[in-house]
Design an enzyme around this catalytic site. Structure first.
Site, PDB file in Angstrom:
ATOM      1  CG  ASN A 122      -2.173   1.418   1.133  1.00  0.00           C
ATOM      2  OD1 ASN A 122      -1.427   2.035   0.509  1.00  0.00           O
ATOM      3  ND2 ASN A 122      -2.863   1.208   2.530  1.00  0.00           N
ATOM      4  NE  ARG A 135      -4.734   3.140  -1.453  1.00  0.00           N
ATOM      5  CZ  ARG A 135      -4.785   4.094  -1.033  1.00  0.00           C
ATOM      6  NH1 ARG A 135      -3.799   4.176  -0.969  1.00  0.00           N
ATOM      7  NH2 ARG A 135      -5.521   4.804  -1.015  1.00  0.00           N
ATOM      8  CG  ASP A 165      -7.858   3.620  -2.869  1.00  0.00           C
ATOM      9  OD1 ASP A 165      -7.559   1.763  -2.916  1.00  0.00           O
ATOM     10  OD2 ASP A 165      -7.409   4.728  -2.364  1.00  0.00           O
TER      11      ASP A 165
END
Length: 152
Positions: free
Chosen positions: A8, A89, A146
């Site tokens: 991430n 991510r 996202d």
């Protein structure tokens, strides 16, 4: 081994987790680089969520400066040297990427075109994708956006 490495990348941070084989996918190792781009950054590494076993402070001018430290951390764990898959991510997939996607050159190119949409995040994410591709050739990488979550 059948470990899965997950990243991430934020604008001033880089978090990572290594999950072990099997159906339960136990977290074997997790850590974070914080303060990237500031005079002093920090690396915290844990063997599990409650056990901090390594904390170091040093200059982290950019995301690339984390990579040599990441190599050492991953190499210190027997399952970290050769993950069987890598997940990322990513904050923004541009106008074309929203679903979890296997990373290839066309995905990297789309992300590069999308830099203006998330200039604090995407360059570091793409650099990490490229680094993983060269460090772990042939290991599949999957990007989760996202923007996919927020579209619905």
């Amino acid at each position: 081994m059948n470990s899965i490495l997950v990243f991430n990348a934020g604008s001033t941070s880089l978090r990572f987790s290594l999950f072990g084989p099997g159906r339960r996918r136990t977290c074997l190792l997790e850590g974070s680089f914080s303060g990237i781009g500031r005079p002093l950054g920090r690396l915290d590494v844990r063997g599990n969520p409650r056990d901090v076993f390594r904390r170091k402070t040093f200059a982290l001018p950019d995301h690339d400066s984390c990579l040599p430290h990441l190599v050492r951390v991953l190499g210190s764990h027997p399952d970290g040297a050769a993950p069987s898959a890598i997940g990322h991510r990513i904050v923004h997939g541009g106008s074309r990427l929203s679903l979890p996607t296997r990373v290839d050159e066309s995905v990297l190119e789309e992300l590069r075109r999308s830099f203006p949409m998330a200039p604090g995040h995407l360059p570091g994410s793409v650099a990490l994708l490229e680094w993983c591709g060269s460090r772990f050739p042939g290991v599949p990488q999957v990007a989760c956006f996202d923007t996919g979550f927020h579209r619905t």
